[in-house]
Design an enzyme around this catalytic site. Structure first.
Site, PDB file in Angstrom:
ATOM      1  CD  GLU A 194     -30.339   1.678  24.324  1.00  0.00           C
ATOM      2  OE1 GLU A 194     -30.165   2.009  25.518  1.00  0.00           O
ATOM      3  OE2 GLU A 194     -31.236   2.169  23.620  1.00  0.00           O
ATOM      4  CE1 TYR A 231     -33.028   4.802  29.757  1.00  0.00           C
ATOM      5  CE2 TYR A 231     -32.145   3.630  27.852  1.00  0.00           C
ATOM      6  CZ  TYR A 231     -32.305   4.796  28.580  1.00  0.00           C
ATOM      7  OH  TYR A 231     -31.723   5.966  28.131  1.00  0.00           O
ATOM      8  CG  ASP A 268     -33.922   9.048  26.602  1.00  0.00           C
ATOM      9  OD1 ASP A 268     -33.379   8.225  25.837  1.00  0.00           O
ATOM     10  OD2 ASP A 268     -34.860   8.743  27.371  1.00  0.00           O
ATOM     11  CB  CYS A 314     -34.440   0.778  23.629  1.00  0.00           C
ATOM     12  SG  CYS A 314     -34.919   2.267  24.528  1.00  0.00           S
ATOM     13  CE1 TYR A 316     -37.393   4.194  31.049  1.00  0.00           C
ATOM     14  CE2 TYR A 316     -36.090   5.678  32.408  1.00  0.00           C
ATOM     15  CZ  TYR A 316     -36.883   5.443  31.300  1.00  0.00           C
ATOM     16  OH  TYR A 316     -37.171   6.483  30.438  1.00  0.00           O
TER      17      TYR A 316
END
Length: 223
Positions: free
Chosen positions: A204, A139, A44, A135, A163
């Site tokens: 994802e 998240y 990541d 994304c 997040y």
């Protein structure tokens, strides 16, 4: 219905699958194997560098000052702020920034980042907006789900807090508005936007799988 909500409906099966992935569930419970988490962390880190580059490319395509400023600002914040979480996690596991930088991208990471950069470079801005949306929204939704199923604080709690923070929620709200505004201004590009959203959503999901299984190149150098 807002186009951003339409996209979530279209990708509902993949969206749900992300929340049920063992990487996500075990991270929420604090039981995720350390090797799986570190594989995610290393990959990541490189994903975010290219995610920042993607925003920078999209910023160069914006025709209004506010959108340009915001897209360039996101690129800066990803590098300056979001990667700090990765560096902090890495440090707690004895990894240096040099260790993160030296990591080779796994096949799924290559596929995802190459796709984002290609869309940003070759497709209209509206399609790029749809490609980056999974994304951010993903998240937020995954971390919100983690917060709901987590029983106690544990070593991965900072991930969930990052997040689900107000700052991250505000960032995702802008992305939703960006997608909706792009679809409204470019109705002829909605089919392409939907396709880009679905591809990024599948990637994802594949990213969680990559981290959980410790995906590596099978042999030799990557193509």
């Amino acid at each position: 219905m807002a186009f951003s909500d339409h996209l979530l409906d279209v990708g509902a099966d993949h969206w749900h699958a992300q929340k049920e992935h063992p990487f996500v569930v075990e991270l929420a419970e604090g039981t995720l194997d350390e090797d799986a988490f570190l594989h995610w962390l290393r990959q990541d880190y490189h994903y975010l560098l290219d995610y920042a580059r993607t925003f920078a490319v999209l910023g160069s395509k914006a025709t209004d000052e506010a959108t340009m400023e915001h897209l360039y600002g996101v690129a800066h914040r990803v590098v300056a702020d979001e990667l700090d979480l990765h560096r902090e996690f890495a440090s707690s596991y004895g990894l240096s920034p040099a260790d993160l930088a030296a990591t080779e991208k796994a096949p799924t990471c290559v596929a995802y980042t190459n796709y984002l950069l290609r869309v940003a470079s070759e497709k209209p801005l509206a399609v790029g907006a749809a490609a980056i949306y999974p994304c951010g929204q993903g998240y937020l939704d995954v971390a919100t789900h983690m917060a709901e199923i987590a029983d106690d604080e544990h070593r991965y709690t900072p991930f969930v807090e990052k997040y689900t923070s107000d700052a991250f929620r505000e960032a995702v709200a802008w992305m939703r508005e960006f997608v909706d505004r792009s679809a409204e201004a470019n109705p002829d590009q909605r089919t392409a936007m939907e396709a880009a959203f679905l591809r990024s959503t599948k990637l994802e999901h594949a990213f969680w799988e990559m981290a959980y299984t410790g995906e590596r190149w099978p042999s030799g150098d990557p193509a």
